[in-house]
Design a protein around this motif. Sequence first.
Motif, short mmCIF file in Angstrom:
data_model
loop_
_atom_site.label_atom_id
_atom_site.label_comp_id
_atom_site.label_asym_id
_atom_site.label_seq_id
_atom_site.Cartn_x
_atom_site.Cartn_y
_atom_site.Cartn_z
N GLY A 70 0.84 -1.20 0.00
CA GLY A 70 0.00 0.00 0.00
C GLY A 70 0.87 1.24 0.00
N ASN A 71 0.59 2.17 0.89
CA ASN A 71 1.34 3.42 1.02
C ASN A 71 2.76 3.09 1.52
N PRO A 72 3.81 3.39 0.75
CA PRO A 72 5.16 3.04 1.17
C PRO A 72 5.64 3.77 2.43
N ASN A 73 4.98 4.88 2.79
CA ASN A 73 5.32 5.58 4.03
C ASN A 73 4.62 5.00 5.25
N GLU A 74 3.58 4.23 5.04
CA GLU A 74 2.81 3.54 6.10
C GLU A 74 2.45 2.16 5.59
N PRO A 75 3.45 1.30 5.37
CA PRO A 75 3.19 0.01 4.72
C PRO A 75 2.43 -0.99 5.60
N PHE A 76 1.86 -1.96 4.94
CA PHE A 76 1.23 -3.14 5.53
C PHE A 76 -0.05 -2.84 6.33
N LEU A 77 -0.68 -1.71 6.09
CA LEU A 77 -1.93 -1.40 6.80
C LEU A 77 -3.04 -2.38 6.43
N ALA A 78 -2.95 -2.99 5.25
CA ALA A 78 -3.98 -3.95 4.83
C ALA A 78 -4.01 -5.19 5.72
N ALA A 79 -2.97 -5.41 6.54
CA ALA A 79 -2.95 -6.55 7.47
C ALA A 79 -3.93 -6.35 8.63
N GLY A 80 -4.50 -5.16 8.74
CA GLY A 80 -5.51 -4.91 9.76
C GLY A 80 -4.90 -4.68 11.14
N ASP A 81 -5.78 -4.77 12.14
CA ASP A 81 -5.40 -4.54 13.53
C ASP A 81 -4.78 -5.79 14.15
N HIS A 82 -4.37 -5.66 15.40
CA HIS A 82 -3.89 -6.83 16.13
C HIS A 82 -4.99 -7.87 16.16
N TRP A 83 -4.58 -9.12 16.06
CA TRP A 83 -5.53 -10.22 16.17
C TRP A 83 -5.98 -10.30 17.62
N ASN A 84 -7.29 -10.25 17.83
CA ASN A 84 -7.85 -10.16 19.18
C ASN A 84 -9.17 -10.94 19.25
N PRO A 85 -9.11 -12.27 19.13
CA PRO A 85 -10.34 -13.06 19.06
C PRO A 85 -11.19 -13.04 20.33
N ALA A 86 -10.61 -12.74 21.48
CA ALA A 86 -11.38 -12.72 22.74
C ALA A 86 -11.83 -11.31 23.10
N ASN A 87 -11.62 -10.35 22.19
CA ASN A 87 -12.05 -8.96 22.41
C ASN A 87 -11.53 -8.40 23.73
N GLN A 88 -10.24 -8.55 23.95
CA GLN A 88 -9.58 -8.08 25.16
C GLN A 88 -9.01 -6.68 24.94
N HIS A 90 -6.06 -3.89 24.77
CA HIS A 90 -4.68 -4.04 24.31
C HIS A 90 -3.76 -4.30 25.49
N GLY A 91 -2.78 -5.12 25.23
CA GLY A 91 -1.88 -5.62 26.27
C GLY A 91 -2.24 -7.05 26.63
N ASN A 92 -3.47 -7.43 26.27
CA ASN A 92 -3.94 -8.79 26.55
C ASN A 92 -4.52 -9.45 25.29
N HIS A 93 -4.21 -8.90 24.12
CA HIS A 93 -4.64 -9.53 22.87
C HIS A 93 -3.88 -10.84 22.69
N ALA A 94 -4.50 -11.81 22.08
CA ALA A 94 -3.79 -13.05 21.73
C ALA A 94 -2.63 -12.74 20.79
N GLY A 95 -2.74 -11.66 20.02
CA GLY A 95 -1.71 -11.29 19.07
C GLY A 95 -0.62 -10.37 19.62
N ASP A 96 -0.65 -10.05 20.91
CA ASP A 96 0.40 -9.23 21.52
C ASP A 96 1.56 -10.12 21.93
N PHE A 97 2.69 -9.93 21.29
CA PHE A 97 3.90 -10.73 21.54
C PHE A 97 4.94 -9.89 22.26
N PRO A 98 5.96 -10.53 22.85
CA PRO A 98 7.07 -9.77 23.42
C PRO A 98 7.81 -9.00 22.32
N VAL A 99 8.53 -7.96 22.72
CA VAL A 99 9.29 -7.17 21.74
C VAL A 99 10.52 -7.94 21.25
N LEU A 100 11.00 -7.55 20.08
CA LEU A 100 12.24 -8.09 19.52
C LEU A 100 13.38 -7.09 19.76
#
Length: 155
Positions: A70-88, A90-100
């Motif tokens: 998509g927009n090269p200055n803000e790429p990958f926005l089409a991937a959507g939001d954090h995966w959050n199947p339990a509607n928690q 933020h900080g408790n989303h299933a898709g929240d991982f530790p930092v690299l």
Amino acid sequence: MFNRGAVAIVKGGPLAPEISGAVYFKDVPGGCCVCAEVHGLPAYQPTTNDESPIGPHGFHLHEKGTCEIGNPNEPFLAAGDHWNPANQPHGNHAGDFPVLFSNNGYSHLSFFTNRFKVADVIGKTVIIHENPDDYRTQPCGNAGRRLACGVIEYR
């Protein structure tokens, strides 16, 4: 039942084309083991003025299975939001991982989660962000621009 496991081959976008790596997912009793090996991460740069630091890098699962730039200055926005199947919150989303952490561009991280199994994440994306996740800001942690992306597929 035989579990094939899954992998996301991660590639940097226009903001960090040197990033490459893989994130592996394997079912284990009670959950899933996630193992990431990434090269080419930008080095840590501390906060200056009111700007966010670069690194440690936010690391998340996102909802949609696309790495469209998509927009090269803000790429990958089409991937959507954090995966959050339990509607928690933020900080408790299933898709929240530790930092690299970037160690001369390299990061290796392994962790266990009981929030999902491999079959649950097929077709989702792994995103590496420019900034650390604050695990507080709603809905997605203020982790900054999306540097790299990979779609999770059975291997």
